[in-house]
Design an enzyme around this catalytic site. Structure first.
Site, mmCIF file in Angstrom:
data_model
loop_
_atom_site.group_PDB
_atom_site.id
_atom_site.type_symbol
_atom_site.label_atom_id
_atom_site.label_comp_id
_atom_site.label_asym_id
_atom_site.label_seq_id
_atom_site.Cartn_x
_atom_site.Cartn_y
_atom_site.Cartn_z
ATOM 1 N N ASN A 145 0.852 -1.193 0.000
ATOM 2 C CA ASN A 145 0.000 0.000 0.000
ATOM 3 C C ASN A 145 0.891 1.248 0.000
ATOM 4 O O ASN A 145 1.479 1.600 1.021
ATOM 5 C CB ASN A 145 -0.891 -0.035 1.260
ATOM 6 C CG ASN A 145 -1.740 1.220 1.402
ATOM 7 O OD1 ASN A 145 -1.857 2.008 0.473
ATOM 8 N ND2 ASN A 145 -2.326 1.396 2.571
ATOM 9 N N HIS A 203 -9.988 1.502 4.770
ATOM 10 C CA HIS A 203 -8.714 1.776 5.454
ATOM 11 C C HIS A 203 -8.954 2.834 6.540
ATOM 12 O O HIS A 203 -9.712 3.779 6.331
ATOM 13 C CB HIS A 203 -7.663 2.253 4.452
ATOM 14 C CG HIS A 203 -6.283 2.248 5.052
ATOM 15 N ND1 HIS A 203 -5.862 3.211 5.931
ATOM 16 C CD2 HIS A 203 -5.250 1.381 4.915
ATOM 17 C CE1 HIS A 203 -4.620 2.933 6.316
ATOM 18 N NE2 HIS A 203 -4.228 1.833 5.716
ATOM 19 N N GLU A 233 -6.007 -4.373 10.830
ATOM 20 C CA GLU A 233 -4.991 -3.341 11.014
ATOM 21 C C GLU A 233 -5.315 -2.500 12.255
ATOM 22 O O GLU A 233 -6.159 -1.592 12.179
ATOM 23 C CB GLU A 233 -4.949 -2.398 9.810
ATOM 24 C CG GLU A 233 -4.589 -3.052 8.504
ATOM 25 C CD GLU A 233 -3.988 -2.038 7.541
ATOM 26 O OE1 GLU A 233 -2.819 -2.197 7.186
ATOM 27 O OE2 GLU A 233 -4.680 -1.073 7.175
ATOM 28 N N GLY A 251 2.580 -0.964 4.455
ATOM 29 C CA GLY A 251 2.572 0.434 4.030
ATOM 30 C C GLY A 251 3.988 0.909 3.751
ATOM 31 O O GLY A 251 4.604 0.552 2.743
ATOM 32 N N GLY A 252 4.523 1.697 4.678
ATOM 33 C CA GLY A 252 5.841 2.335 4.513
ATOM 34 C C GLY A 252 6.925 1.429 3.931
ATOM 35 O O GLY A 252 7.605 1.809 2.975
HETATM 36 P P1 PGA Z 1 2.395 0.823 7.719
HETATM 37 O O1 PGA Z 1 0.978 1.001 7.016
HETATM 38 O O2 PGA Z 1 2.955 -0.489 7.270
HETATM 39 O O3 PGA Z 1 3.208 1.985 7.215
HETATM 40 O O4 PGA Z 1 2.168 0.861 9.187
HETATM 41 C C1 PGA Z 1 0.064 -0.056 6.894
HETATM 42 C C2 PGA Z 1 -1.211 0.414 6.289
HETATM 43 O O5 PGA Z 1 -1.635 1.557 6.541
HETATM 44 O O6 PGA Z 1 -1.866 -0.296 5.521
#
Ligand code: PGA
Length: 250
Positions: free
Chosen positions: A11, A99, A168, A232-233
């Protein structure tokens, strides 16, 4: 070591320019080099890059998805939005819905439910995100929030085979804070139980998302009942993404 078929959803959120497409080459090279591909990698870039990603990923086994969409089906006077049909037209096979970053700016379960219905109608597979905030966790409302988001999100949806759930915890997204292995196993099992009892579906995939990194994947992969990760990141760095996939199978 896991031997199961896993999903890895990258993502990218509101990151990436035309140049970022070049970073896919390394990941494509890695996935092409594998003979036993027991996983599905899905990139969800911003809308502006979907077409570019689609072209770059042609003839690979990597797929693309949207990060959200409008709740109506086709076309219309909705300034600034993109419909399921338009995502499909760009080559998307998946879409992330519900989300927390969108729930936080006013998206509710009713709208999410409508989005899910219209996405399924357009043959998009849905990744439905659910999870509690820090305050809800402190108030011991985690299970209540998760079940309510699943039940309301899937209201009047009979065919759930194209739905993937991503648990999440909101407090873990982008914070580096990770849920304990025991708690996560318990909650994934809880989600699978809801799906089994209410929808009679045995095989719905349930993923985990929230600060998934190369440094904690060894801990997360121990949770056998997990079917993959929403990243995400860390997913914007090709080597980190490759390492997360690789380490999940070691
Ligand atoms: P993150 O984001 O891995 O940067 O914590 C996950 C997400 O928002 O789907």
């Amino acid at each position: 070591m896991t031997n199961k078929y896993m999903y890895f959803i990258a993502n990218w959120k509101m990151f990436g320019t035309l140049k970022s497409v070049n970073s896919l080459s390394k990941v494509i090279k890695y996935t092409n080099s594998l003979t036993n591909r027991k996983f599905k990698l899905i990139y969800c870039p911003p809308f502006t890059l979907l077409d570019k990603f689609n072209n770059k990923l042609k003839n690979t086994n990597i797929e693309i998805g949207g990060q959200n969409c409008h709740h109506s089906d086709g076309f219309g006077s909705f300034t600034g939005f993109v419909s399921p049909k338009m995502l499909k037209d760009c080559g998307a096979k998946y879409v992330i819905l519900g989300h927390s970053e969108n729930r936080q700016i006013g998206e509710n379960d009713k709208i999410i439910n409508l989005k899910i219905k219209n996405c399924l109608k357009n043959n998009l597979k849905v990744i439905l995100c659910v999870g509690e905030t820090f305050i809800e966790k402190k108030q011991k409302k985690t299970k209540q929030i998760i079940s309510s988001q699943i039940i309301k999100g899937l209201k009047k949806i009979k065919d759930t085979k194209n739905i993937i759930i991503a648990y999440e915890p909101v407090w873990s997204i982008g914070t580096g804070k990770l849920i304990s292995t025991d708690e996560l196993s318990y909650l994934i099992e809880y989600i699978k139980k809801i799906l089994k009892s209410r929808y009679k579906i045995k095989k719905t995939k349930v993923l985990y998302g929230g600060s998934v990194k190369t440094k904690n994947i060894d801990q997360l992969k121990k949770i056998d009942i997990l079917d993959g990760f929403l990243i995400g990141g860390a997913s914007r760095n090709p080597q980190n993404l490759i390492d997360i996939v690789k380490k999940s199978y070691i």
